[in-house]
Design a protein around this motif. Structure first.
Motif, mmCIF file in Angstrom:
data_model
loop_
_atom_site.group_PDB
_atom_site.id
_atom_site.type_symbol
_atom_site.label_atom_id
_atom_site.label_comp_id
_atom_site.label_asym_id
_atom_site.label_seq_id
_atom_site.Cartn_x
_atom_site.Cartn_y
_atom_site.Cartn_z
ATOM 1 N N GLY A 105 -3.792 9.312 5.294
ATOM 2 C CA GLY A 105 -4.373 8.496 4.229
ATOM 3 C C GLY A 105 -3.986 8.897 2.822
ATOM 4 O O GLY A 105 -4.581 8.404 1.862
ATOM 5 N N TYR A 114 -9.959 10.559 4.206
ATOM 6 C CA TYR A 114 -11.310 10.859 4.649
ATOM 7 C C TYR A 114 -11.552 12.352 4.452
ATOM 8 O O TYR A 114 -11.417 13.161 5.368
ATOM 9 N N PRO A 117 -7.547 3.755 10.131
ATOM 10 C CA PRO A 117 -8.578 2.842 9.626
ATOM 11 C C PRO A 117 -9.031 1.823 10.665
ATOM 12 O O PRO A 117 -10.225 1.504 10.755
ATOM 13 N N THR A 156 -10.989 1.502 1.685
ATOM 14 C CA THR A 156 -11.036 2.172 2.983
ATOM 15 C C THR A 156 -11.628 3.571 2.905
ATOM 16 O O THR A 156 -12.028 4.148 3.915
ATOM 17 N N ARG A 179 -11.516 3.429 13.118
ATOM 18 C CA ARG A 179 -12.797 3.679 12.470
ATOM 19 C C ARG A 179 -13.593 2.377 12.278
ATOM 20 O O ARG A 179 -14.811 2.338 12.501
ATOM 21 N N GLU A 180 -12.891 1.322 11.876
ATOM 22 C CA GLU A 180 -13.587 0.049 11.654
ATOM 23 C C GLU A 180 -14.071 -0.556 12.967
ATOM 24 O O GLU A 180 -15.161 -1.142 13.023
ATOM 25 N N TYR A 194 -8.126 9.375 12.050
ATOM 26 C CA TYR A 194 -7.852 8.951 10.677
ATOM 27 C C TYR A 194 -7.235 7.563 10.602
ATOM 28 O O TYR A 194 -6.746 7.157 9.540
ATOM 29 N N HIS A 205 -18.968 2.985 4.573
ATOM 30 C CA HIS A 205 -18.027 2.264 5.421
ATOM 31 C C HIS A 205 -17.316 1.222 4.559
ATOM 32 O O HIS A 205 -17.735 0.927 3.440
ATOM 33 N N THR A 206 -16.238 0.683 5.066
ATOM 34 C CA THR A 206 -15.385 -0.179 4.244
ATOM 35 C C THR A 206 -16.134 -1.399 3.733
ATOM 36 O O THR A 206 -15.978 -1.804 2.574
ATOM 37 N N THR A 242 -6.953 1.929 -0.761
ATOM 38 C CA THR A 242 -7.660 3.155 -0.411
ATOM 39 C C THR A 242 -9.039 3.254 -1.068
ATOM 40 O O THR A 242 -9.900 3.973 -0.573
ATOM 41 N N GLN A 291 -9.964 6.236 1.985
ATOM 42 C CA GLN A 291 -8.963 7.243 2.348
ATOM 43 C C GLN A 291 -8.528 8.052 1.131
ATOM 44 O O GLN A 291 -8.519 7.522 0.027
#
Length: 394
Positions: A172, A72, A365, A68, A368-369, A363, A8-9, A65, A70
């Protein structure tokens, strides 16, 4: 309850920080965020928001990226979208090869219509369909524009390059997006179209917005205003001018310049009041609704979440609003609900965004976060959140 892995980020920020031989305290001193927030992001307790990631990437001198993750790739491969990217990349390399003797293209009017249809597909979030059709349309337009040059063909080709940019960003592939914008400039110059050139500057500004280089983004917006100022004061030129102001508003919000934000929103609102809904102009979605959406987004970027939530809950989106814009709003609202302690509502908005625009949401960000943070915050993870987390590959 699912457990967060190291993909994860926040975990990638931690890894890059360690590679730079910085402690959390030392990195926190280099960004406009607290040590406490950095600590929470690295362990996944708080979302690595776009503005936070941009600040960290600038401090660590790595590309956004890298942090992140990306594109993915696992999810892209599972969705068989990655195999659609290579033909797009190859089609962008045709620009200077002249006519293709082995290609028979459709008539100009059909090609112009096809280019416009691709824009519609992207805004309807039919990314797979648009990605599949795009390379062939670029190839035909490139051949035709070289064979029998016309303003309309060069404009349509510029539009397809813009579509390549939009698809690349949503998946991404930012390197491919940058090439697409270069090709868009090349075609816009041959079309001698100042409005298209200004739209390209607007999109370039958003690249630097993502990267945290806000001053460059502001300069690009100013350049776009200069370009569109060379056109007659048509509805098209006014809509592009208004969209440049909206782009500047979120860039200035990231730079925490509220005075500038208010000025740009005010200018955009005046134009929207004058021309009404102009969402058909270059598919920019410009109009009164988009002004309201950018005002809310600016509040989110300035972390004024109570204000943003009030605006979001009062928002009445027209049925005609592009699906891509509607889904983006839902993802922003999900973050705002979570930041103000309304986690159930945040999840509801993400589920709705998924229903409406599955490829874009998966997709995105921000989506997803927010899902990552909701998993971390949940004492008992509801099945819906479990499914969402598995769906984005957590």
């Amino acid at each position: 309850m699912p457990t967060l892995d190291d993909d994860h980020t926040g975990a990638r920020i931690r890894d890059q920080r360690k590679l730079a031989r910085l402690t959390q305290r030392e990195l926190a001193d280099r960004i406009p965020y607290s040590y406490s927030l950095l600590n929470q992001v690295e362990c996944g307790a708080r979302p690595a928001t776009a503005d936070f990631v941009a600040a960290v990437s600038h401090a660590l001198q790595v590309d956004v990226t890298v942090l992140t993750g990306q594109p993915y790739v696992t999810e892209l491969q599972r969705d068989r979208l990655a195999e659609l990217v290579r033909p797009i990349r190859e089609s962008l390399d045709l620009y200077d090869l002249g006519p293709n003797p082995d290609l028979v293209s459709r008539p100009e009017s059909e090609l112009v219509t096809a280019a416009d249809k691709l824009c519609v597909e992207v805004r309807a979030t039919h990314l797979r369909n648009a990605a599949r059709e795009l390379p062939g349309v670029i190839a035909e337009l490139t051949h035709s524009a070289w064979s029998v040059p016309s303003t309309e063909l060069w404009q349509a080709l510029a539009s397809t390059y813009r579509t390549a940019h939009d698809i690349s960003v949503k998946l991404g592939y930012y390197d491919l997006a940058a090439v697409s914008l270069d090709r868009m400039d090349w075609a816009a110059q041959r079309a001698s179209d100042p409005c298209l050139a200004a739209v390209r500057q607007y999109m370039r500004a958003l690249v630097y917005f993502r990267e945290g280089e806000y001053r460059i983004g502001q300069r690009l917006v100013a350049s776009g205003h200069t370009m569109v100022g060379q056109a007659d004061e048509t509805r098209e030129a006014l809509a592009v001018t208004g969209q440049l102001h909206l782009g500047a508003s979120v860039i200035c919000a990231r730079a925490e310049d509220k005075t500038a934000v208010d000025r740009h929103i005010s200018e955009a609102r005046k134009i929207a009041k004058r021309i009404g809904d102009a969402s058909d102009v270059h598919h920019l979605s410009f109009g009164p609704t988009n002004v309201a959406l950018h005002k809310m987004s600016a509040a989110v970027e300035m972390r004024q979440f109570d204000d943003a939530l009030t605006q979001a809950r009062k928002m009445k989106l027209p049925a005609s609003l592009a699906t891509s814009r509607r889904a983006h709003f839902l993802i922003d609202q999900a973050r705002t609900e979570m930041e103000t302690g309304h986690n159930d509502f945040a999840l509801d908005h993400l589920v709705e965004a998924r229903r409406m625009a599955p490829e874009q949401t998966r997709y995105h960000p921000g989506a997803r976060e927010t899902i990552t943070s909701l998993v971390h915050l949940a004492r008992r993870t509801p099945d819906t959140l479990n499914h969402m987390a598995a769906w984005v590959g957590l």
